[in-house]
Every structure is written in C-alpha cells, then in structure tokens.
Write a protein that holds these residues in place. Structure first.
Motif, mmCIF file in Angstrom:
data_model
loop_
_atom_site.group_PDB
_atom_site.id
_atom_site.type_symbol
_atom_site.label_atom_id
_atom_site.label_comp_id
_atom_site.label_asym_id
_atom_site.label_seq_id
_atom_site.Cartn_x
_atom_site.Cartn_y
_atom_site.Cartn_z
ATOM 1 N N ARG A 122 0.906 -1.294 -0.152
ATOM 2 C CA ARG A 122 -0.053 0.027 -0.008
ATOM 3 C C ARG A 122 1.080 1.184 -0.096
ATOM 4 N NH1 ARG A 122 -1.054 3.394 4.252
ATOM 5 N NH2 ARG A 122 -0.489 3.033 6.429
ATOM 6 N N GLY B 217 -1.318 7.591 2.010
ATOM 7 C CA GLY B 217 -2.506 7.369 1.022
ATOM 8 C C GLY B 217 -3.686 6.776 1.714
ATOM 9 N N SER B 218 -4.558 6.360 0.734
ATOM 10 C CA SER B 218 -5.679 5.352 1.267
ATOM 11 C C SER B 218 -5.095 4.291 1.776
ATOM 12 C CB SER B 218 -6.561 5.259 0.185
ATOM 13 O OG SER B 218 -5.970 5.014 -1.115
ATOM 14 N N TYR B 219 -6.065 3.319 2.500
ATOM 15 C CA TYR B 219 -5.620 2.452 3.431
ATOM 16 C C TYR B 219 -5.417 1.084 2.762
ATOM 17 C CZ TYR B 219 -5.047 5.890 7.047
ATOM 18 O OH TYR B 219 -4.868 7.121 7.902
ATOM 19 N N GLU B 220 -6.247 1.206 1.511
ATOM 20 C CA GLU B 220 -6.282 -0.207 0.992
ATOM 21 C C GLU B 220 -5.122 -0.894 0.695
ATOM 22 O OE1 GLU B 220 -7.485 2.365 -0.394
ATOM 23 O OE2 GLU B 220 -7.211 2.436 -2.581
ATOM 24 N N TYR C 291 -11.471 1.737 9.110
ATOM 25 C CA TYR C 291 -11.471 1.721 7.900
ATOM 26 C C TYR C 291 -11.793 0.284 7.465
ATOM 27 C CZ TYR C 291 -8.720 5.925 8.495
ATOM 28 O OH TYR C 291 -8.325 7.348 9.040
ATOM 29 N N LYS D 65 -14.482 0.168 -0.489
ATOM 30 C CA LYS D 65 -14.034 0.436 0.948
ATOM 31 C C LYS D 65 -14.785 1.664 1.287
ATOM 32 C CE LYS D 65 -11.092 3.688 -1.834
ATOM 33 N NZ LYS D 65 -9.808 3.946 -2.561
ATOM 34 N N TYR E 121 -14.468 4.724 4.370
ATOM 35 C CA TYR E 121 -13.500 5.428 5.237
ATOM 36 C C TYR E 121 -14.346 6.394 6.015
ATOM 37 C CZ TYR E 121 -9.613 4.265 2.429
ATOM 38 O OH TYR E 121 -8.730 3.235 1.613
ATOM 39 N N GLY F 284 -4.520 2.462 9.395
ATOM 40 C CA GLY F 284 -3.926 2.340 8.030
ATOM 41 C C GLY F 284 -2.910 1.246 7.986
#
Lengths: 113, 112
Positions: free
Chosen positions: A94, A98-101, B32, B49, B51, B97
């Motif tokens: 990842r 940034g975004s957590y995916e 998340y 997803k 958030y 995260g």
C-alpha cells in the motif's frame, strides 16, 4: 503492468529445508506485507515493512524472516520449514500516507511433506 | 483489540438472486473497512472500501456495502448475482492504516 507479483506460484519441499519466496510490486507503494492463509482460508498478518520500520507479528516463529532490497521488493525466507508452514503466503502493498487499501499478489502455495 | 466477524461461513444462492453478506466489526475508533474477493487459486481483489461520508459505498462489479456505526456492521450486497460471483469474500478492518484484520471469509456458491 502495475501490480503485485509473487514467485513461485507453488513450492513443495521437505521438513527442515530452507525456502525463499519473492514479492515485487510495481505500484510505487512504500509499505509491503506478508500474510499467511491457512487451509481454512484464515488470513493472518506476518510482517509489515517500509524502508524505515519492520513490524513483526509476535506469533510468527523466528524461522520466518523478511528480506528487502528496496521498497519494491519484500521476500520471505523460512529457515527450516515445519509441516504447519504449509499454507498460501500472500504479499501485499500500500501507499504510505495514502488511502489504506492494500493490493495483493496471487500468492505462493507452500506444501511441506 | 480489533476484530471482524463474518457469521456465515457459506452462502448458496441461485443465479439472478440477490446476495447479502454480513460483517460485524469491533473497534474503539472509526474503522477503515474493506471487502475483498478471492477467486480460486488467486490473491485478494479489492471490491470496495469505506472511510467516511456516505454510508453506502459502491464497488466494482455492481457490489455495494452499507456502513452502520450503531450496529458496527458493514454488510455487502449485490442485487443480482452471476455464476462468476462464486468466490470467497472477506471483510477487513484497518486501524490507522496499517495491518488488515480479516474475517474468516464467506464462501459464496452461485447455482445456475
């Protein structure tokens, strides 16, 4: 093509041998992970690693060790495999900040005889 | 500690029927949340997803999920399934995260 790549797809070995699996990501990500998926499909984090910090799941036996040459590569070495190490090992990455995916590779299936 | 519960290990539906997969989470802060799908002999692919914001999120392949803070849930839905939707679906939670905590997965079988 941008993705997470793993080699080999499959590996069969004997108890006590050493094995090494490779993972490379071309997504430009900063953080990489190894997960173990057992025969019941349960997924457990083993390691997370960026160029500054290695976080080890405390349940991971010491015979497992991650090896990284740069932020695009995170290999997994198992020093002396045991039967319970038979599983699918999934690599993921990842972008830090940034975004957590997380994005996953196809996995390496290990069978220990 | 955080956890994800998927109460249904297996779900069988007929092609064209609707599908709902349940997911409940336990986490002290705002989570998340993700849904991943795993086809046979493949890695995990991200479906969608959440958030923040609109609790209904759209994902790939006509999947959507609804977040409920009061119920601590993040259920996945699809209005009309296709045989190719047969796979294992994982709900996952990320704290700050970093690592993902997965549910046990729900195996979906779509009957022709």
């Amino acid at each position: 093509e941008t993705a997470v790549f793993q080699t080999p797809n499959y590996h069969v070995t004997q108890v006590g041998n050493e094995v090494s699996f490779n993972c490379k990501q071309t997504l430009g990500h900063d953080t990489m992970y190894w997960y173990k998926q057992d025969s019941k499909k349960l997924l457990k984090i083993m390691f997370s690693y960026n160029n500054k910090q290695l976080i080890v799941n405390e349940t991971v036996p010491r015979r497992f060790s991650p090896q990284s040459s740069d932020k695009a590569h995170l290999n997994l070495r198992i020093k002396s495999v045991e039967p319970e190490d038979s599983a699918v090992y999934l690599c993921a990455s990842r972008r830090l900040g940034g975004s957590y995916e997380q994005y996953f590779g196809p996995g390496t299936r290990l069978t220990v005889l | 500690a955080q956890s994800v519960t998927q109460p249904d290990a297996r779900v069988t539906v007929s092609e064209g029927a609707s599908l709902q997969l349940r997911c409940k989470y336990s986490y002290s802060a705002t989570p998340y949340l993700f849904w991943y799908v795993q086809y046979p002999r493949q890695g995990l692919q991200l479906l969608l997803k959440y958030y923040s914001g609109d609790p209904v999120v759209q994902g790939v392949n006509s999947f959507e999920a609804e977040f409920s803070k009061s119920n601590s849930s993040f259920h996945l839905q699809k209005a009309s399934v296709h045989w190719s939707d047969s796979a294992v679906y994982f709900c996952a939670l990320s704290s700050a995260g970093n690592k993902l905590t997965f549910g046990i997965g729900t195996r979906v079988l779509v009957r022709p």
